[in-house]
Write a protein that holds these residues in place. Structure first.
Motif, PDB file in Angstrom:
ATOM      1  N   ARG A  23     -16.120  10.724   9.259  1.00  0.00           N
ATOM      2  CA  ARG A  23     -14.978  11.459   9.799  1.00  0.00           C
ATOM      3  C   ARG A  23     -13.639  10.848   9.419  1.00  0.00           C
ATOM      4  N   ASP A  24     -12.725  11.716   8.939  1.00  0.00           N
ATOM      5  CA  ASP A  24     -11.369  11.280   8.604  1.00  0.00           C
ATOM      6  C   ASP A  24     -10.633  10.744   9.824  1.00  0.00           C
ATOM      7  N   ASP A  25     -10.868  11.379  10.976  1.00  0.00           N
ATOM      8  CA  ASP A  25     -10.120  10.980  12.164  1.00  0.00           C
ATOM      9  C   ASP A  25     -10.612   9.662  12.740  1.00  0.00           C
ATOM     10  N   VAL A  26     -11.631   9.061  12.128  1.00  0.00           N
ATOM     11  CA  VAL A  26     -12.095   7.728  12.500  1.00  0.00           C
ATOM     12  C   VAL A  26     -11.587   6.700  11.496  1.00  0.00           C
ATOM     13  N   ARG A  27     -11.807   6.974  10.217  1.00  0.00           N
ATOM     14  CA  ARG A  27     -11.514   5.949   9.210  1.00  0.00           C
ATOM     15  C   ARG A  27     -10.040   5.890   8.813  1.00  0.00           C
ATOM     16  N   SER A  28      -9.327   7.032   8.806  1.00  0.00           N
ATOM     17  CA  SER A  28      -7.910   7.001   8.420  1.00  0.00           C
ATOM     18  C   SER A  28      -7.056   6.227   9.422  1.00  0.00           C
ATOM     19  N   PRO A  29      -7.201   6.469  10.743  1.00  0.00           N
ATOM     20  CA  PRO A  29      -6.437   5.648  11.687  1.00  0.00           C
ATOM     21  C   PRO A  29      -6.801   4.167  11.617  1.00  0.00           C
ATOM     22  N   ALA A  30      -8.049   3.859  11.292  1.00  0.00           N
ATOM     23  CA  ALA A  30      -8.445   2.448  11.179  1.00  0.00           C
ATOM     24  C   ALA A  30      -7.636   1.755  10.095  1.00  0.00           C
ATOM     25  N   LEU A  31      -7.487   2.426   8.942  1.00  0.00           N
ATOM     26  CA  LEU A  31      -6.693   1.839   7.854  1.00  0.00           C
ATOM     27  C   LEU A  31      -5.220   1.792   8.221  1.00  0.00           C
ATOM     28  N   ALA A  32      -4.705   2.876   8.797  1.00  0.00           N
ATOM     29  CA  ALA A  32      -3.288   2.911   9.173  1.00  0.00           C
ATOM     30  C   ALA A  32      -2.955   1.809  10.172  1.00  0.00           C
ATOM     31  N   ASN A  33      -3.810   1.622  11.165  1.00  0.00           N
ATOM     32  CA  ASN A  33      -3.569   0.575  12.160  1.00  0.00           C
ATOM     33  C   ASN A  33      -3.649  -0.813  11.541  1.00  0.00           C
ATOM     34  N   ALA A  34      -4.605  -0.988  10.596  1.00  0.00           N
ATOM     35  CA  ALA A  34      -4.741  -2.288   9.946  1.00  0.00           C
ATOM     36  C   ALA A  34      -3.504  -2.615   9.116  1.00  0.00           C
ATOM     37  N   ILE A  35      -2.973  -1.612   8.411  1.00  0.00           N
ATOM     38  CA  ILE A  35      -1.767  -1.827   7.612  1.00  0.00           C
ATOM     39  C   ILE A  35      -0.586  -2.155   8.522  1.00  0.00           C
ATOM     40  N   ALA A  87      -0.594  -3.481  11.403  1.00  0.00           N
ATOM     41  CA  ALA A  87      -0.768  -4.792  12.043  1.00  0.00           C
ATOM     42  C   ALA A  87      -0.770  -5.934  11.033  1.00  0.00           C
ATOM     43  N   GLY A  88      -0.596  -5.619   9.749  1.00  0.00           N
ATOM     44  CA  GLY A  88      -0.617  -6.660   8.724  1.00  0.00           C
ATOM     45  C   GLY A  88      -2.005  -7.185   8.445  1.00  0.00           C
ATOM     46  N   GLN A  89      -3.044  -6.403   8.779  1.00  0.00           N
ATOM     47  CA  GLN A  89      -4.423  -6.833   8.573  1.00  0.00           C
ATOM     48  C   GLN A  89      -5.018  -6.297   7.274  1.00  0.00           C
ATOM     49  N   PHE A  90      -4.293  -5.459   6.574  1.00  0.00           N
ATOM     50  CA  PHE A  90      -4.768  -4.937   5.289  1.00  0.00           C
ATOM     51  C   PHE A  90      -3.598  -4.901   4.324  1.00  0.00           C
ATOM     52  N   MET A  91      -3.786  -5.549   3.168  1.00  0.00           N
ATOM     53  CA  MET A  91      -2.741  -5.610   2.160  1.00  0.00           C
ATOM     54  C   MET A  91      -3.381  -5.493   0.787  1.00  0.00           C
ATOM     55  N   CYS A  92      -2.564  -5.203  -0.227  1.00  0.00           N
ATOM     56  CA  CYS A  92      -3.097  -5.181  -1.588  1.00  0.00           C
ATOM     57  C   CYS A  92      -2.185  -5.978  -2.510  1.00  0.00           C
ATOM     58  N   THR A  93      -2.775  -6.560  -3.540  1.00  0.00           N
ATOM     59  CA  THR A  93      -2.024  -7.325  -4.514  1.00  0.00           C
ATOM     60  C   THR A  93      -1.546  -6.411  -5.634  1.00  0.00           C
ATOM     61  N   GLU A  94      -0.801  -6.983  -6.587  1.00  0.00           N
ATOM     62  CA  GLU A  94      -0.316  -6.208  -7.728  1.00  0.00           C
ATOM     63  C   GLU A  94      -1.456  -5.790  -8.646  1.00  0.00           C
ATOM     64  N   ALA A  95      -2.644  -6.319  -8.425  1.00  0.00           N
ATOM     65  CA  ALA A  95      -3.804  -5.926  -9.222  1.00  0.00           C
ATOM     66  C   ALA A  95      -4.339  -4.558  -8.807  1.00  0.00           C
ATOM     67  N   CYS A  96      -3.780  -3.969  -7.755  1.00  0.00           N
ATOM     68  CA  CYS A  96      -4.269  -2.682  -7.242  1.00  0.00           C
ATOM     69  C   CYS A  96      -3.136  -1.657  -7.150  1.00  0.00           C
ATOM     70  N   PRO A  97      -2.493  -1.337  -8.279  1.00  0.00           N
ATOM     71  CA  PRO A  97      -1.362  -0.393  -8.215  1.00  0.00           C
ATOM     72  C   PRO A  97      -1.776   1.030  -7.866  1.00  0.00           C
TER      73      PRO A  97
END
Length: 205
Positions: free
Chosen positions: A83-95, A97-107
């Motif tokens: 379900r989108d309404d489960v996994r999308s908020p999980a990523l949004a909340n992690a971002i 809260a500073g719990q999910f980030m990406c490096t320049e290797a993932c443009p």
């Protein structure tokens, strides 16, 4: 599409360090490319793999599930949430809260997250009386992989049972309750109360 993320235990976050997106390739070709990427990540080891739930679909040529095909190629996957309404908020909340980030290797991952949008469901709600939160489909495969990682590995702080507060009665009560919840959330972030659940050191794919 594939995404590799390292667990930064010192800062309590997941950091995307490598990405892969190639359409129209066979499973053995994907597996070979993934091995090359993981060779470059050594000596860090992969500790868990999470896949799109569609990995249980059957291959038209062999009638085998894709998960079984990849297992024979040396890649074992757990399934992420459908379900989108489960996994999308999980990523949004992690971002947030500073719990999910990406490096320049993932443009490409960065661009897909930046361009992600929800579908307009007003017409569906008006015509069918039905509302389902869905992300707009398109060039979003890496964005999906990030959602699976976030929903599988970012966990709330475990707390004991607490008495429920009385429901707000006035607009002032609602406003005060909102500010109180926000203060508590910010205090938790400042003290490191928000944390990651991880099965061990290494890379999550």
């Amino acid at each position: 599409a594939g995404l590799w993320a390292e667990v930064d235990r010192a800062r309590g976050r997941i950091v995307a360090v490598a990405e892969y997106q190639e359409p129209g390739r066979s499973a053995p070709e994907h597996a070979a490319a993934w091995r090359r990427i993981e060779k470059g990540l050594e000596p860090t080891r992969v500790v868990r793999r999470v896949a799109d739930p569609s990995i249980t679909k059957r291959d038209q040529g062999t009638s085998m599930e894709l998960s079984d095909i990849y297992q024979r190629l040396g890649f074992n996957f757990a399934r992420g949430p459908v379900r989108d309404d489960v996994r999308s908020p999980a990523l949004a909340n992690a971002i947030a809260a500073g719990q999910f980030m990406c490096t320049e290797a993932c443009p490409r991952l960065y661009e897909q997250i930046l361009n992600a949008r929800w579908e307009d469901q007003l017409a569906r709600l008006r015509d069918l009386g039905d509302f389902k939160e869905k992300m707009k489909k398109g060039n979003d495969h890496l964005h999906d992989t990030a959602q699976y990682l976030a929903s599988m590995h970012v966990a709330p702080v475990r707390q004991g049972p607490a008495a429920l507060p009385a429901p707000p009665k006035t607009d002032e009560d609602v406003e005060e309750a909102w500010h109180k919840a926000r203060r508590e959330r910010l205090r938790g972030q400042a003290t490191g109360a928000s944390r990651l659940w991880v099965p061990g050191d290494g890379v999550i794919v």
